[in-house]
Design an enzyme around this catalytic site. Structure first.
Site, PDB file in Angstrom:
ATOM      1  N   PRO A  78      -1.058   2.536   0.429  1.00 53.61           N
ATOM      2  CA  PRO A  78       0.389   2.363   0.554  1.00 53.61           C
ATOM      3  C   PRO A  78       0.828   1.032  -0.052  1.00 53.61           C
ATOM      4  CG  PRO A  78      -0.701   1.809   2.625  1.00 53.61           C
ATOM      5  CD  PRO A  78      -1.762   2.344   1.715  1.00 53.61           C
ATOM      6  N   THR A  79       1.784   1.082  -0.952  1.00 52.83           N
ATOM      7  CA  THR A  79       2.423  -0.155  -1.409  1.00 52.83           C
ATOM      8  C   THR A  79       3.933   0.045  -1.307  1.00 52.83           C
ATOM      9  OG1 THR A  79       2.275   0.580  -3.717  1.00 52.83           O
ATOM     10  CG2 THR A  79       0.591  -0.950  -2.965  1.00 52.83           C
ATOM     11  N   ALA A  80       4.589  -0.973  -0.811  1.00 49.59           N
ATOM     12  CA  ALA A  80       6.001  -0.876  -0.467  1.00 49.59           C
ATOM     13  C   ALA A  80       6.896  -0.856  -1.711  1.00 49.59           C
ATOM     14  CB  ALA A  80       6.385  -2.059   0.423  1.00 49.59           C
ATOM     15  N   GLN A 128       1.684   5.758   5.971  1.00 44.02           N
ATOM     16  CA  GLN A 128       1.313   4.460   6.541  1.00 44.02           C
ATOM     17  C   GLN A 128       2.388   4.012   7.515  1.00 44.02           C
ATOM     18  OE1 GLN A 128       3.106   1.392   5.368  1.00 44.02           O
ATOM     19  NE2 GLN A 128       2.164   0.327   7.096  1.00 44.02           N
ATOM     20  N   TYR A 130       4.076   1.158  10.062  1.00 35.60           N
ATOM     21  CA  TYR A 130       4.267  -0.143  10.699  1.00 35.60           C
ATOM     22  C   TYR A 130       4.919   0.137  12.042  1.00 35.60           C
ATOM     23  CZ  TYR A 130       3.326  -2.989   6.535  1.00 35.60           C
ATOM     24  OH  TYR A 130       2.730  -3.618   5.475  1.00 35.60           O
ATOM     25  N   THR A 156      -1.233   0.476  10.187  1.00 35.67           N
ATOM     26  CA  THR A 156      -1.525  -0.880   9.699  1.00 35.67           C
ATOM     27  C   THR A 156      -1.443  -1.851  10.856  1.00 35.67           C
ATOM     28  OG1 THR A 156      -0.715  -0.355   7.526  1.00 35.67           O
ATOM     29  CG2 THR A 156      -0.773  -2.684   8.100  1.00 35.67           C
ATOM     30  N   ASP A 158      -2.728  -5.199  10.724  1.00 31.93           N
ATOM     31  CA  ASP A 158      -2.972  -6.611  10.392  1.00 31.93           C
ATOM     32  C   ASP A 158      -1.678  -7.367  10.128  1.00 31.93           C
ATOM     33  OD1 ASP A 158      -2.143  -5.645   7.942  1.00 31.93           O
ATOM     34  OD2 ASP A 158      -4.054  -5.944   6.924  1.00 31.93           O
ATOM     35  N   SER A 237      -9.732  -3.287   5.163  1.00 37.07           N
ATOM     36  CA  SER A 237      -8.676  -3.772   4.279  1.00 37.07           C
ATOM     37  C   SER A 237      -8.273  -5.166   4.691  1.00 37.07           C
ATOM     38  CB  SER A 237      -7.458  -2.841   4.395  1.00 37.07           C
ATOM     39  OG  SER A 237      -6.341  -3.376   3.700  1.00 37.07           O
ATOM     40  N   HIS A 239      -5.317  -6.117   3.361  1.00 40.36           N
ATOM     41  CA  HIS A 239      -3.916  -5.993   2.934  1.00 40.36           C
ATOM     42  C   HIS A 239      -3.733  -6.570   1.525  1.00 40.36           C
ATOM     43  CE1 HIS A 239       0.068  -5.195   5.140  1.00 40.36           C
ATOM     44  NE2 HIS A 239       0.412  -5.313   3.874  1.00 40.36           N
ATOM     45  N   ARG A 242      -2.975 -10.360   1.315  1.00 45.39           N
ATOM     46  CA  ARG A 242      -1.598 -10.828   1.500  1.00 45.39           C
ATOM     47  C   ARG A 242      -1.310 -11.293   2.921  1.00 45.39           C
ATOM     48  NH1 ARG A 242       1.551  -8.443  -2.649  1.00 45.39           N
ATOM     49  NH2 ARG A 242       3.273  -7.660  -1.409  1.00 45.39           N
ATOM     50  N   GLY A 293      -4.273  -0.252  -4.729  1.00 45.10           N
ATOM     51  CA  GLY A 293      -2.906  -0.699  -4.477  1.00 45.10           C
ATOM     52  C   GLY A 293      -2.200  -1.160  -5.742  1.00 45.10           C
TER      53      GLY A 293
HETATM   54  C1  FNR Z   1       0.630  -3.666  -0.118  1.00 43.17           C
HETATM   55  N1  FNR Z   1      -0.069  -3.216   0.990  1.00 43.17           N
HETATM   56  C2  FNR Z   1       0.610  -2.542   1.992  1.00 43.17           C
HETATM   57  N2  FNR Z   1      -0.058  -2.077   3.071  1.00 43.17           N
HETATM   58  C3  FNR Z   1       0.592  -1.406   4.049  1.00 43.17           C
HETATM   59  O1  FNR Z   1      -0.027  -0.980   5.008  1.00 43.17           O
HETATM   60  N3  FNR Z   1       1.935  -1.166   3.932  1.00 43.17           N
HETATM   61  C4  FNR Z   1       2.673  -1.593   2.896  1.00 43.17           C
HETATM   62  O2  FNR Z   1       3.866  -1.361   2.828  1.00 43.17           O
HETATM   63  C5  FNR Z   1       2.003  -2.334   1.888  1.00 43.17           C
HETATM   64  N4  FNR Z   1       2.693  -2.814   0.818  1.00 43.17           N
HETATM   65  C6  FNR Z   1       2.038  -3.453  -0.189  1.00 43.17           C
HETATM   66  C7  FNR Z   1       2.744  -3.876  -1.293  1.00 43.17           C
HETATM   67  C8  FNR Z   1       2.085  -4.483  -2.352  1.00 43.17           C
HETATM   68  C9  FNR Z   1       2.856  -4.890  -3.537  1.00 43.17           C
HETATM   69  C10 FNR Z   1       0.681  -4.690  -2.291  1.00 43.17           C
HETATM   70  C11 FNR Z   1      -0.058  -5.321  -3.425  1.00 43.17           C
HETATM   71  C12 FNR Z   1      -0.024  -4.293  -1.180  1.00 43.17           C
HETATM   72  C13 FNR Z   1      -1.541  -3.315   1.030  1.00 43.17           C
HETATM   73  C14 FNR Z   1      -2.168  -2.143   0.292  1.00 43.17           C
HETATM   74  O3  FNR Z   1      -2.064  -0.977   1.069  1.00 43.17           O
HETATM   75  C15 FNR Z   1      -3.657  -2.358   0.005  1.00 43.17           C
HETATM   76  O4  FNR Z   1      -4.313  -2.804   1.161  1.00 43.17           O
HETATM   77  C16 FNR Z   1      -3.922  -3.356  -1.123  1.00 43.17           C
HETATM   78  O5  FNR Z   1      -2.957  -3.259  -2.131  1.00 43.17           O
HETATM   79  C17 FNR Z   1      -5.298  -3.082  -1.730  1.00 43.17           C
HETATM   80  O6  FNR Z   1      -5.662  -4.077  -2.610  1.00 43.17           O
HETATM   81  P1  FNR Z   1      -5.433  -3.998  -4.215  1.00 43.17           P
HETATM   82  O7  FNR Z   1      -5.929  -2.644  -4.690  1.00 43.17           O
HETATM   83  O8  FNR Z   1      -3.991  -4.217  -4.454  1.00 43.17           O
HETATM   84  O9  FNR Z   1      -6.284  -5.116  -4.705  1.00 43.17           O
END
Ligand code: FNR
Length: 354
Positions: A78-80, A128, A130, A156, A158, A237, A239, A242, A293
């Site tokens: 999941p990426t936002a 995913q 929150y 999620t 963390d 993970s 995250h 981040r 991600g």
């Molecule tokens: C994320 N990640 C993330 N995780 C989650 O649980 N909810 C979310 O909304 C987001 N949003 C999000 C935005 C962006 C821009 C990034 C880069 C990451 C974390 C994501 O699910 C995942 O753990 C990481 O992106 C994996 O690492 P890589 O592949 O980006 O190195």
């Protein structure tokens, strides 16, 4: 621009195309970004022990995740806010995942709703979650995701507070006004106010429950609790580096979690996976699959759906080649003995008898 030959090349293209505030939000890690580099660097401390002269004319990468058949152990994290990358945002990602026969995980903070993503057509999708302070909001959202055909909830754990992403603070990051967190539209939680630091950090502080008390899984301790609590799987993970800086790379935390679960539930990994060899290494250390991600948002920015398809294809081809060159014809043939890690050297090792 020459031909794109690996997943990492999309980052530079995205950087050129996207507004600085958006690119920085996608790219950054927390504070010193030590873990961000480490997520990549740690893979280079794992080397192959390939087996040769094995008939690898047929390679089978099919697998099953929580009972769902997919074409490869490579899935989408999941990426936002994907519409900041491309106008089709999550729609494009969903279509690319379906075309590749794999799973997309939709973020709670998506700029397309669960219903909209479902409307793109068939596909195996996870949602995913929150956990908001307002549990009615949470319950309603889970029900909507279920109704829209999402097959699992990735909880999620963390993010009781948002990590300090300094670029977002400097840029006063906020969701552009023409976009909304679509799942929360109508609940008055779909917009993000500007703040005098990161607008997202302020949103999290206001809405997200800080008191959740379990998985956030980078340790054996939490893995055991997750199993006891009835989790169907664990995603190792950090995250995407981040949240808490100076946690280990996920690939280094993986084996501890795998051992603690004693095979009772599958363990997955995300963080820094950019090559087919990375996928292989994660599986050799006991993962049942991985998620990506940033490569998704970068390729989305560069080429929309086509870019995400290409990312999944390139990883698939690289992974297949890594399997062939190390003598593995199916995922179950990938074993711990196919790799050696730097940290193995500190353990007593059997002396080979020649
Ligand atoms: C994320 N990640 C993330 N995780 C989650 O649980 N909810 C979310 O909304 C987001 N949003 C999000 C935005 C962006 C821009 C990034 C880069 C990451 C974390 C994501 O699910 C995942 O753990 C990481 O992106 C994996 O690492 P890589 O592949 O980006 O190195």
């Amino acid at each position: 621009m020459g031909e794109i030959t690996n997943v990492m090349e999309y980052e530079a293209i995205a950087k050129e195309k996207l507004p600085k505030m958006v690119f920085d939000y996608y790219a950054s890690g927390a504070e010193d970004q030590w873990t961000l580099q480490e997520n990549r660097n740690a893979f280079s401390r794992i080397l192959f022990r390939p087996r040769i002269l094995i008939d690898v004319s047929k390679i089978d990468m099919n697998t099953t995740v929580l009972g769902f058949k997919i074409s490869m152990p490579i899935m989408i994290a999941p990426t936002a806010m994907q519409k900041m990358a491309h106008p089709e945002g999550e729609y494009a990602t969903a279509r690319a995942a379906s075309a590749a026969g794999t799973i997309m995980t939709l973020s709670s903070w998506s700029t397309s709703s669960v219903e909209e993503v479902a409307s793109t057509g068939p596909g195996i999708r996870f949602f995913q979650l929150y956990v908001y302070k307002d549990r009615n909001v949470v319950a309603q959202l889970v029900r909507r995701a279920e109704r829209a055909g999402f097959k699992a909830i990735a909880l999620t754990v963390d993010t009781p507070r948002l990590g300090r992403r300094e670029a977002d603070i400097k840029n006063r990051f906020t969701l552009p006004p023409f976009l909304t967190l679509k799942n929360f539209q109508g609940l008055d939680l779909g917009k993000m106010d500007e703040a005098n630091d990161s607008g997202l950090a302020a949103y999290v502080a206001g809405q997200i429950d800080r008191s959740l008390s379990w998985k956030g899984v980078l340790t054996a301790e939490d893995a055991r609790i997750a199993v006891q609590a009835g989790a169907a799987g664990i995603i190792v993970s950090n995250h995407g580096a981040r949240q808490l800086d100076y946690v280990p790379a996920t690939i280094m935390a993986l084996e501890e979690v795998v051992k603690a679960t004693q095979g009772r539930i599958p363990v997955f990994l995300d963080g820094g996976v950019r090559r087919g060899t990375d996928v292989f290494k994660a599986l050799a250390l006991g993962a049942s699959g991985i998620f990506i991600g940033r490569p998704v948002v970068y390729s989305l920015a560069a080429e929309g759906e086509k870019g995400v398809r290409r990312v999944l294809e390139m990883l698939r081809e690289e992974f297949e080649l890594a399997m062939a060159l190390s003598g593995c014809r199916s995922l179950k043939e990938i074993t711990r003995d196919h790799i050696v890690t730097e940290w193995d050297a500190s353990l007593p090792r059997p002396v080979p008898r020649l």
